[in-house]
Design a protein around this motif. Structure first.
Motif, mmCIF file in Angstrom:
data_model
loop_
_atom_site.group_PDB
_atom_site.id
_atom_site.type_symbol
_atom_site.label_atom_id
_atom_site.label_comp_id
_atom_site.label_asym_id
_atom_site.label_seq_id
_atom_site.Cartn_x
_atom_site.Cartn_y
_atom_site.Cartn_z
ATOM 1 N N LEU A 1 25.665 -2.653 -0.593
ATOM 2 C CA LEU A 1 25.268 -2.948 -1.911
ATOM 3 C C LEU A 1 24.807 -4.041 -2.284
ATOM 4 N N ARG B 1 20.102 2.051 6.304
ATOM 5 C CA ARG B 1 21.487 1.754 5.674
ATOM 6 C C ARG B 1 21.881 0.661 5.188
ATOM 7 N N GLU C 1 19.785 6.156 -2.692
ATOM 8 C CA GLU C 1 21.107 6.579 -3.334
ATOM 9 C C GLU C 1 22.190 4.846 -2.421
ATOM 10 N N ARG C 2 23.086 5.183 -3.739
ATOM 11 C CA ARG C 2 23.936 3.886 -3.988
ATOM 12 C C ARG C 2 26.019 4.387 -3.055
ATOM 13 N N ASP C 3 26.608 4.288 -2.449
ATOM 14 C CA ASP C 3 28.018 4.989 -2.443
ATOM 15 C C ASP C 3 28.554 3.682 -1.569
ATOM 16 N N ALA C 4 29.741 4.436 -1.090
ATOM 17 C CA ALA C 4 30.539 3.553 -1.099
ATOM 18 C C ALA C 4 30.231 2.846 0.507
ATOM 19 N N GLN C 5 29.526 3.518 1.121
ATOM 20 C CA GLN C 5 28.860 2.959 2.737
ATOM 21 C C GLN C 5 27.522 1.811 2.677
ATOM 22 N N THR D 1 31.179 8.598 9.012
ATOM 23 C CA THR D 1 31.464 8.077 7.277
ATOM 24 C C THR D 1 33.271 8.346 7.450
ATOM 25 N N SER D 2 33.707 8.392 6.152
ATOM 26 C CA SER D 2 35.132 8.432 5.613
ATOM 27 C C SER D 2 35.527 9.041 5.949
ATOM 28 N N GLU D 3 34.669 10.174 5.578
ATOM 29 C CA GLU D 3 34.831 12.203 5.828
ATOM 30 C C GLU D 3 35.323 12.328 7.425
ATOM 31 N N LYS E 1 21.246 3.100 0.292
ATOM 32 C CA LYS E 1 20.520 4.175 1.010
ATOM 33 C C LYS E 1 19.133 3.631 1.052
#
Length: 282
Positions: A236, A233, A263-267, A9-11, A270
């Protein structure tokens, strides 16, 4: 060590930069550069590498090796209908020499062989990893003066070498037939499935993980059976509603699965698909 692979992930970007420095800094020692200059050079080289990977392999699956709560390496794999390309595999120097890279490479070799796809990679000249690739059955197919192109030709060594039992891998010699089983979907982790909803929405979904469905606390005693949850995954947009969709793996048949967006996030978006086969314990 209990080593697992998780999607990057971005992290993970800071770790990937540290990993690049750990792997490549030795190549610049002979230059005698001051430490700030060396750090700047490595940062530029890392950004160039990341940009190059994104351009050449935009659909590659990037996964991080975790030892407990510690990141220790990465494996970047690009898979298409015609080939599997090992873009990058790297492990921190403190964890090298323990056979970790070889174990995961064997898993990739088995996957390529089962799919009847060529497995290709490139390695820098004089990189010690070339000897590992040769032991696994890779042969040289070309080169450009800096890198050697290699392709998996012989799988004999895979069968003769013991494989570790990781949670996401099938056991040695096991052929997992397509079906609505946890064992089958675990072979798809890190791979994409073509999804088409009942309303005509079409998108690629990445199989992120497959986990056993935990038994409920309290109530009657149950046998879990082959109960599991698949996590997907996707982009969007377009997104899939709570409904059935036909998911088709590469080299497989369409499978109707009930998807639930969770779940909805920057990636991206989900989804989960729950397979509950619990029955009262007799």
């Amino acid at each position: 060590m209990n080593i697992v692979l998780k999607l990057a992930t971005s992290e993970d970007q800071a770790f990937l930069a540290d990993l690049y420095n750990d792997v490549r800094s030795v190549d610049f020692v002979s230059l005698g550069l001051p430490e700030p200059t060396l750090a700047q050079l490595l940062a530029m080289q890392f950004q160039a590498q990341q940009s190059g990977y994104a351009t050449q392999f935009p659909h590659a699956v990037d996964q991080i090796f975790w030892n407990g709560t510690t990141r220790i390496g990465r494996m970047l794999v690009n898979e298409s209908e015609s080939e599997i390309w090992l873009v990058d595999i790297a492990i921190l120097s403190a964890y090298r020499g323990q056979g970790l890279g070889g174990h995961f490479l064997q898993e990739l070799c088995v996957r390529a062989t089962a799919a009847q796809l060529p497995l290709r990679l490139s390695v820098r000249f004089n990189n010690p990893a070339q000897r590992l690739y040769e032991r696994l059955g890779f042969v040289r197919t070309g080169g450009d003066g800096m890198y050697i192109a290699m392709e998996l030709h012989a799988q004999k060594s895979i069968d003769e070498t013991g494989r570790p039992q990781f949670a996401f891998a099938a056991t040695e010699g096991e052929k997992v037939e397509q079906g609505f089983t946890g064992a089958y979907f675990r072979t798809l982790i890190g791979r994409r499935m073509k999804a088409q909803g009942l309303d005509g929405v079409v998108a690629d979904l990445l199989v992120e993980d497959v986990k056993g469905l935990p038994l409920p606390k309290g109530g009657p005693a149950l046998d879990s059976g082959d109960s599991f949850v698949i996590y997907f995954r996707g982009p969007l947009t377009p997104a899939f509603p709570d409904a059935c969709a036909d998911l088709t793996p590469e080299h497989g048949e369409a499978m109707t699965i009930f998807l639930v967006p969770i779940e909805r996030d920057a990636q991206g978006m989900k989804y989960e698909a729950v397979f509950n086969r619990m029955v009262p314990r007799s």
